[in-house]
Design a protein around this motif. Structure first.
Motif, PDB file in Angstrom:
ATOM      1  N   ASN A 159      -3.360  38.610   7.513  1.00 12.85           N
ATOM      2  CA  ASN A 159      -2.562  37.824   6.577  1.00 12.85           C
ATOM      3  C   ASN A 159      -1.101  38.199   6.778  1.00 12.85           C
ATOM      4  O   ASN A 159      -0.538  38.990   6.046  1.00 12.85           O
ATOM      5  CB  ASN A 159      -3.016  38.138   5.145  1.00 12.85           C
ATOM      6  N   TYR A 205      -5.397  26.314  -6.074  1.00 12.66           N
ATOM      7  CA  TYR A 205      -5.358  27.528  -6.893  1.00 12.66           C
ATOM      8  C   TYR A 205      -6.766  28.069  -7.132  1.00 12.66           C
ATOM      9  O   TYR A 205      -6.984  29.289  -7.118  1.00 12.66           O
ATOM     10  CB  TYR A 205      -4.681  27.243  -8.235  1.00 12.66           C
ATOM     11  N   TYR A 208      -3.002  34.471  -3.957  1.00 17.67           N
ATOM     12  CA  TYR A 208      -3.017  35.269  -2.736  1.00 17.67           C
ATOM     13  C   TYR A 208      -2.252  34.586  -1.601  1.00 17.67           C
ATOM     14  O   TYR A 208      -1.708  35.253  -0.723  1.00 17.67           O
ATOM     15  CB  TYR A 208      -4.453  35.536  -2.280  1.00 17.67           C
ATOM     16  N   LYS A 209      -2.244  33.244  -1.607  1.00 17.80           N
ATOM     17  CA  LYS A 209      -1.525  32.510  -0.572  1.00 17.80           C
ATOM     18  C   LYS A 209      -0.298  31.809  -1.134  1.00 17.80           C
ATOM     19  O   LYS A 209       0.163  30.810  -0.608  1.00 17.80           O
ATOM     20  CB  LYS A 209      -2.455  31.494   0.097  1.00 17.80           C
ATOM     21  N   CYS A 227       0.775  26.964  -5.630  1.00 20.46           N
ATOM     22  CA  CYS A 227       0.403  25.638  -5.137  1.00 20.46           C
ATOM     23  C   CYS A 227       1.591  24.689  -5.270  1.00 20.46           C
ATOM     24  O   CYS A 227       2.620  25.015  -5.869  1.00 20.46           O
ATOM     25  CB  CYS A 227      -0.802  25.104  -5.908  1.00 20.46           C
ATOM     26  N   ALA A 255       0.470  33.337   5.480  1.00 21.80           N
ATOM     27  CA  ALA A 255      -0.168  33.407   4.173  1.00 21.80           C
ATOM     28  C   ALA A 255       0.660  34.173   3.154  1.00 21.80           C
ATOM     29  O   ALA A 255       0.337  34.181   1.992  1.00 21.80           O
ATOM     30  CB  ALA A 255      -1.544  34.061   4.303  1.00 21.80           C
ATOM     31  N   SER A 314      -9.213  28.030  -5.166  1.00 15.84           N
ATOM     32  CA  SER A 314      -9.707  28.676  -3.947  1.00 15.84           C
ATOM     33  C   SER A 314      -8.947  29.944  -3.601  1.00 15.84           C
ATOM     34  O   SER A 314      -9.523  30.899  -3.075  1.00 15.84           O
ATOM     35  CB  SER A 314      -9.611  27.698  -2.762  1.00 15.84           C
ATOM     36  N   ASN A 315      -7.632  29.974  -3.883  1.00 16.33           N
ATOM     37  CA  ASN A 315      -6.796  31.065  -3.380  1.00 16.33           C
ATOM     38  C   ASN A 315      -6.096  31.888  -4.455  1.00 16.33           C
ATOM     39  O   ASN A 315      -5.488  32.911  -4.120  1.00 16.33           O
ATOM     40  CB  ASN A 315      -5.720  30.493  -2.443  1.00 16.33           C
ATOM     41  N   LYS A 316      -6.155  31.438  -5.723  1.00 21.72           N
ATOM     42  CA  LYS A 316      -5.356  32.074  -6.774  1.00 21.72           C
ATOM     43  C   LYS A 316      -3.896  32.123  -6.310  1.00 21.72           C
ATOM     44  O   LYS A 316      -3.362  31.121  -5.877  1.00 21.72           O
ATOM     45  CB  LYS A 316      -5.907  33.461  -7.108  1.00 21.72           C
TER      46      LYS A 316
END
Length: 546
Positions: A369, A523, A529-530, A533, A374, A525-527
């Motif tokens: 990452n 959001y 962390y990436k 949105c 990311a 799927s990834n909160k």
């Protein structure tokens, strides 16, 4: 992105029985930046600059096993396997046929080896030479060095773009400073320099020089220069720009004793995980020793010498822990390690206190990452609409000081702190300013000689571009609420192509995104962390433009 450098000679380290010298060749196309002095803390500097080298060559990306040779062998054996399978129909005929085919294949293989042998040998010799004699050709970019009134610092990125290294040395590291000129430049760096650094000894008088003339070679009264052209991927440049923004994120901070870091590294050296999770869980309880749980073994290491002094209990997990082994070499000379954890799966920073030097190791959330793909942490940095006159005032004031805190600049320019933070955030994204996590100063550091193509680098991901488009098309509406002690909460509705989304974000007193959630799939799927949105980004941009 193409970078052009012009070095006068090459950086070199010389050593004899009684003295040693370090001469870095800077980029002569940039404004003169130089420093001439004598090293005082020789051993500490040798170990710190060697750790920085470990960052430069670090590449922990997964490398799949090369099966080309096996597939070629299997293709050759296929006819033999088929013949053996058919052996039951006519044993004698099959044996004779197999023997004939084996002889033919042996002759063909021998002829192939005879014809291709010189090529394979030459190719191996070339790559061996390249790796042993010109190993710097395997690296991406020469380190960046900045000379400031109070210190000089080196910066570099790893090959896999997941690890950032910064070595800061104040002038107490030198017992004699003859002259210096503040500025930022790239220095010619090769792998051979690392071997020469190891020859630095405490009993040898060691000169340290960054000279715009570089290490000169005279031939017929003419100075020889060598040109270096490096075509850098946008991800490398964008990642470098995002480090300072990641440093400004809210974080849980605590100190570790060097023996605690030794225990971490010792465990990682002794055991190799074969399955996940491959994380460290930090258990932080106010007034109690820091605890670290290494998964998947659930091995708990209690840092009895290191108490957590934060206001509330927290549990934070980090991944990509084997990159911590870069700190091994600093353990004998470090007084303490200050850790900044920004959240689960988010960046972490480790500052080794070496007395008059500080070594900052920045790690992205995971080894794979990296900062640019990311780690969209420039999106969480202060973002404000700042007019050109205010930006110029802030930059002009910082240029006279070289380093300053936002409050100092705000007082000197009569601007409010939010405007100053917004301007500094813009210059950080443009590669002209860096945030110093150790001192809390913003420092002047121009990454390149020419202005960076911000139009190409502006949107590092589709979410940011989509969020900006939502605002331009006036699809974002919001209400705001000031929550005492927390910050400004924005609740919005965003009209998408097929439905309406409801993002909620919280902006703290320093204009940072401290909390957020949305009902979109990104959001879910990834909160965070990436990164945020497109709906969160649109909400924040709309608020900034109101």
């Amino acid at each position: 992105m193409l970078f052009n450098y012009r070095y006068s000679g090459n950086s070199q380290v010389y050593s004899n029985a009684s003295s040693a010298g370090i001469s870095f060749a800077p980029d002569t196309r940039r404004d003169p930046t130089f420093f001439v002095g004598k090293l005082h803390k020789k051993i500490a500097f040798r170990e710190a600059i060697s750790a920085l080298h470990d960052v430069v060559v670090s590449d922990l990306r997964f490398k799949p096993k090369d099966k080309t040779a096996y597939k070629e062998w299997a293709a050759q054996q296929e006819s033999l396997w088929l013949a053996e399978y058919m052996n039951g129909f006519d044993t004698k005929a099959a044996d004779d046929r197999i023997a004939t085919l084996k002889n033919q294949l042996h002759d063909i293989s021998a002829e192939r080896d005879r014809v291709m042998g010189p090529f394979y040998k030459a190719r191996k010799t070339y790559f061996d030479y390249l790796y042993q004699k010109d190993r710097d050709a395997w690296f991406v970019l020469d380190p960046v060095i900045s000379v400031h009134p109070d210190e000089m610092f080196f910066e570099c990125f790893s090959q896999d773009e997941s690890t950032y290294g910064k070595l800061s040395a104040n002038y107490n590291v030198f017992k004699e400073v003859n002259e210096f000129e503040c500025g930022t430049t790239n220095i010619d760096y090769s792998a051979a320099l690392y071997d020469e650094f190891q020859k630095i000894r405490d009993y040898k008088e060691t000169d340290f020089k960054i000279d715009p003339g570089g290490f000169q070679v005279q031939t017929s009264q003419e100075e020889l220069y060598h040109e270096v052209k490096i075509d850098l991927p946008d991800s490398w440049v964008r990642g470098f720009l995002q480090v300072s923004s990641a440093m400004t994120l809210p974080a849980a901070t605590f100190d570790l004793h060097p023996m605690d870091v030794y225990n971490f590294c010792s465990w990682l050296r002794r055991f190799k995980e074969k399955k996940g999770p491959r994380s460290i869980r930090f258990i932080l309880e106010p007034g109690k020793p820091v605890r670290a749980i290494f998964e998947p073994w659930n091995q708990e290491i209690v840092c009895a010498r290191s108490l957590y002094t934060g206001p509330q209990s927290r549990e934070i997990r980090i991944w990509g822990r084997r990159r911590l082994l870069i700190l091994e070499r600093l353990i004998p000379i470090a007084k303490k390690f200050t850790v900044h954890l920004t959240g689960n799966g988010l960046p972490s920073f480790y500052i080794a206190d070496l007395g008059d030097m500080q070594f900052t190791l920045g790690l992205s959330g995971w080894t794979a990452n990296d900062w640019s793909r990311a780690g969209q942490f420039d999106l969480m940095a202060p973002r404000a609409i700042v007019d050109d006159s205010a930006k110029l005032k802030v930059f002009a004031d910082l240029k006279t000081r070289w380093m300053a805190k936002p409050e100092t600049i705000a007082h000197a320019t009569s601007l409010d702190k939010a405007t100053v933070l917004g301007a500094l955030g813009i210059y950080t994204q443009a590669g002209k300013v860096i945030f110093d996590l150790h001192t809390g100063f913003y420092r002047l550091r121009e990454l390149s000689r020419e202005p960076l193509p911000l139009d190409d680098l502006r949107f590092s991901n589709p979410e940011e571009a989509a969020g900006n488009k939502l605002v331009q098309e006036k699809r974002v509406q919001f209400t705001e609420k000031d929550i005492p002690g927390v910050g400004l909460q924005l609740t919005g509705t965003v009209k998408g192509s097929h439905r309406v989304y409801h993002p909620v974000i919280t902006i703290d007193a320093d204009e940072r995104l401290s909390n957020a959630h949305c009902d979109c799939n990104f959001y879910a799927s990834n909160k965070l962390y990436k990164g945020p949105c497109e709906h969160m980004l649109g909400l924040r941009i709309a608020h900034a433009q109101k």
